[in-house]
Scaffold this active site. Structure first.
Site, PDB file in Angstrom:
ATOM      1  N   HIS A 181       6.586  -5.935  11.120  1.00 39.04           N
ATOM      2  CA  HIS A 181       5.956  -4.606  11.172  1.00 39.04           C
ATOM      3  C   HIS A 181       5.677  -4.193  12.617  1.00 39.04           C
ATOM      4  O   HIS A 181       4.590  -3.756  12.974  1.00 39.04           O
ATOM      5  CB  HIS A 181       4.668  -4.587  10.336  1.00 39.04           C
ATOM      6  CG  HIS A 181       4.222  -3.199   9.978  1.00 39.04           C
ATOM      7  ND1 HIS A 181       3.274  -2.514  10.698  1.00 39.04           N
ATOM      8  CD2 HIS A 181       4.574  -2.370   8.967  1.00 39.04           C
ATOM      9  CE1 HIS A 181       3.071  -1.328  10.155  1.00 39.04           C
ATOM     10  NE2 HIS A 181       3.848  -1.214   9.093  1.00 39.04           N
TER      11      HIS A 181
ATOM     12  N   HIS B 196      -7.392  -2.235   5.564  1.00 34.87           N
ATOM     13  CA  HIS B 196      -6.612  -1.157   6.151  1.00 34.87           C
ATOM     14  C   HIS B 196      -7.315   0.168   5.858  1.00 34.87           C
ATOM     15  O   HIS B 196      -8.388   0.202   5.243  1.00 34.87           O
ATOM     16  CB  HIS B 196      -5.189  -1.192   5.569  1.00 34.87           C
ATOM     17  CG  HIS B 196      -4.191  -0.368   6.314  1.00 34.87           C
ATOM     18  ND1 HIS B 196      -4.120  -0.322   7.689  1.00 34.87           N
ATOM     19  CD2 HIS B 196      -3.193   0.449   5.873  1.00 34.87           C
ATOM     20  CE1 HIS B 196      -3.152   0.470   8.070  1.00 34.87           C
ATOM     21  NE2 HIS B 196      -2.558   0.952   6.984  1.00 34.87           N
TER      22      HIS B 196
ATOM     23  N   HIS C 211       1.441   3.901   2.001  1.00 35.50           N
ATOM     24  CA  HIS C 211       1.911   4.658   3.152  1.00 35.50           C
ATOM     25  C   HIS C 211       3.440   4.750   3.086  1.00 35.50           C
ATOM     26  O   HIS C 211       4.108   3.849   2.581  1.00 35.50           O
ATOM     27  CB  HIS C 211       1.468   3.998   4.457  1.00 35.50           C
ATOM     28  CG  HIS C 211       0.060   4.326   4.831  1.00 35.50           C
ATOM     29  ND1 HIS C 211      -0.696   3.548   5.680  1.00 35.50           N
ATOM     30  CD2 HIS C 211      -0.743   5.372   4.458  1.00 35.50           C
ATOM     31  CE1 HIS C 211      -1.892   4.088   5.828  1.00 35.50           C
ATOM     32  NE2 HIS C 211      -1.949   5.191   5.104  1.00 35.50           N
TER      33      HIS C 211
ATOM     34  N   ASP D 233      -0.186  -4.476   7.644  1.00 35.69           N
ATOM     35  CA  ASP D 233      -1.070  -3.305   7.718  1.00 35.69           C
ATOM     36  C   ASP D 233      -2.509  -3.678   7.405  1.00 35.69           C
ATOM     37  O   ASP D 233      -3.072  -3.326   6.368  1.00 35.69           O
ATOM     38  CB  ASP D 233      -0.582  -2.204   6.782  1.00 35.69           C
ATOM     39  CG  ASP D 233       0.666  -1.516   7.296  1.00 35.69           C
ATOM     40  OD1 ASP D 233       1.621  -2.249   7.629  1.00 35.69           O
ATOM     41  OD2 ASP D 233       0.689  -0.284   7.354  1.00 35.69           O
TER      42      ASP D 233
ATOM     43  N   ASP E 235       5.967   4.385   5.035  1.00 35.59           N
ATOM     44  CA  ASP E 235       6.892   3.397   5.578  1.00 35.59           C
ATOM     45  C   ASP E 235       6.978   2.130   4.725  1.00 35.59           C
ATOM     46  O   ASP E 235       7.730   1.211   5.046  1.00 35.59           O
ATOM     47  CB  ASP E 235       6.535   3.044   7.030  1.00 35.59           C
ATOM     48  CG  ASP E 235       5.116   2.548   7.213  1.00 35.59           C
ATOM     49  OD1 ASP E 235       4.257   2.856   6.373  1.00 35.59           O
ATOM     50  OD2 ASP E 235       4.859   1.849   8.217  1.00 35.59           O
ATOM     51  N   HIS E 236       6.230   2.102   3.614  1.00 34.02           N
ATOM     52  CA  HIS E 236       6.273   0.951   2.714  1.00 34.02           C
ATOM     53  C   HIS E 236       6.801   1.299   1.322  1.00 34.02           C
ATOM     54  O   HIS E 236       7.001   0.398   0.510  1.00 34.02           O
ATOM     55  CB  HIS E 236       4.887   0.321   2.605  1.00 34.02           C
ATOM     56  CG  HIS E 236       4.422  -0.293   3.874  1.00 34.02           C
ATOM     57  ND1 HIS E 236       4.466  -1.646   4.132  1.00 34.02           N
ATOM     58  CD2 HIS E 236       3.926   0.283   5.007  1.00 34.02           C
ATOM     59  CE1 HIS E 236       4.020  -1.875   5.353  1.00 34.02           C
ATOM     60  NE2 HIS E 236       3.688  -0.727   5.906  1.00 34.02           N
TER      61      HIS E 236
ATOM     62  N   HIS F 219       0.862  -1.192   0.000  1.00 25.81           N
ATOM     63  CA  HIS F 219       0.000   0.000   0.000  1.00 25.81           C
ATOM     64  C   HIS F 219       0.894   1.238   0.000  1.00 25.81           C
ATOM     65  O   HIS F 219       2.127   1.132   0.076  1.00 25.81           O
ATOM     66  CB  HIS F 219      -0.957  -0.005   1.187  1.00 25.81           C
ATOM     67  CG  HIS F 219      -0.292   0.055   2.521  1.00 25.81           C
ATOM     68  ND1 HIS F 219       0.552  -0.931   2.999  1.00 25.81           N
ATOM     69  CD2 HIS F 219      -0.341   0.998   3.517  1.00 25.81           C
ATOM     70  CE1 HIS F 219       0.980  -0.603   4.209  1.00 25.81           C
ATOM     71  NE2 HIS F 219       0.459   0.568   4.538  1.00 25.81           N
TER      72      HIS F 219
END
Length: 307
Positions: free
Chosen positions: A265, A138, A63, A206, A65-66, A61
């Site tokens: 995670h 999510h 976000h 997530d 941090d990914h 996805h």
């Protein structure tokens, strides 16, 4: 066999001893990278893994941090003289985000092809391995990925000889291929026994628990699943942030009948995931709390080698 390395195990923000979420899956000299959080290229270097073999980058996805490690990853690939095309696959919006991040990763020596997943499930291919994307639950569109490597039945040389099949054709039939030779069609069922258990890896992060995860992970040799929070008292926060507890991931592993569970995670507020490991093991005994760089090789006989 599939060679697997969990490059980073952190969520939200990197720590001094924990990079953000990323997974590398290698097969026959090629590789797929799942997610590319900040510091992914450094985590790969620390794990002793080259970025060159990466054919596909799968994004769960959008976000930060990914995916925030993408510009650095592209620069490293470019500096290494890469010329092969890189395929990037993710949810709707991936192309927009990739193009935005590329404003600081320009003049690359290789092409990038971006594909977006628009349905609840989608199947793609990596060499001889099937990859199934499945929708998670999510705050924004998010996907998990399940890798399946099939295994044909055992080759019966005696049957091949009895059928008069020329020896040079055997290797093709062993791979499940049909062969036309001198006016005759030879098919794999002439020489192969029933299909044997293959290899399966499922990865998701997530998300709140959802039946789609159990269906996708069913029978996996290795299930890598987010465990944002270890303390069961954090349930209300997990529900608010759309993440999972260790015990919830363990319950999914139990329902799916997987062989082994790796949690990942981790929240930056949880410096020691092992503190809560036994709580998860009470539900699913074969639960692990990996550190960055954990590695395993899944083989057809289900033996693993870890480092």
């Amino acid at each position: 066999m599939l060679d697997i390395c969990l490059l980073g195990t952190g969520g939200t923000q990197p720590l001094s001893n924990r990079w953000l979420t990323s997974l590398m899956v290698r097969y026959q000299g090629h590789a797929v990278l799942v997610d590319c959080g900040e510091g992914t290229q450094i985590a790969a270097q620390r794990a002793g893994l080259s970025l060159k073999p990466i054919d596909k980058l799968l994004i769960t996805h959008l976000h930060a941090d990914h995916i925030s490690g993408l510009p650095g990853l592209l620069h490293s690939m470019n500096n290494a003289g890469r010329t092969e095309e890189l395929s990037i696959i993710g949810p709707v919006g991936t192309e927009r985000v990739v193009n935005s991040l590329r404003c600081i990763a320009t003049n690359l020596s290789f092409d990038i092809r971006v594909s977006e997943i628009e349905t609840e499930e989608e199947v793609m291919y990596f060499r001889e391995c099937d990859i199934r994307a499945f929708a998670l639950h999510h705050r924004i569109p998010c996907y998990g990925y399940s890798f399946s490597l099939a295994r044909t039945g055992k080759f019966d040389a005696a049957r091949a000889r009895e059928a008069g099949i020329p020896t040079p054709l055997w290797k093709h039939l062993q791979k499940g291929e049909e062969v036309q030779h001198e006016g005759r069609l030879y098919t794999p069922d002439m020489v192969l026994g029933p299909p044997r258990k293959g290899i399966k890896l499922t990865y998701c992060t997530d998300t709140r628990p959802t039946p789609a995860i159990v269906r996708a992970a069913e029978g996996s040799d290795l299930f890598i699943c987010e465990g944002m929070y270890g303390d069961p008292s954090m349930l209300s926060k997990a529900e608010e942030k759309m993440h999972m507890l260790f015990v919830e991931a363990a319950e999914l592993a139990r329902q799916a009948g997987v062989r082994e569970l790796w949690l990942t995670h981790y929240s930056p507020a949880m410096p020691n995931p092992r503190k809560y490991r036994e709580i998860a093991r009470a539900i699913f005994p074969n639960t692990r709390t990996p550190r960055d760089g954990w590695h395993t090789t899944l083989t057809f006989d289900n033996e693993t080698a870890e480092a």
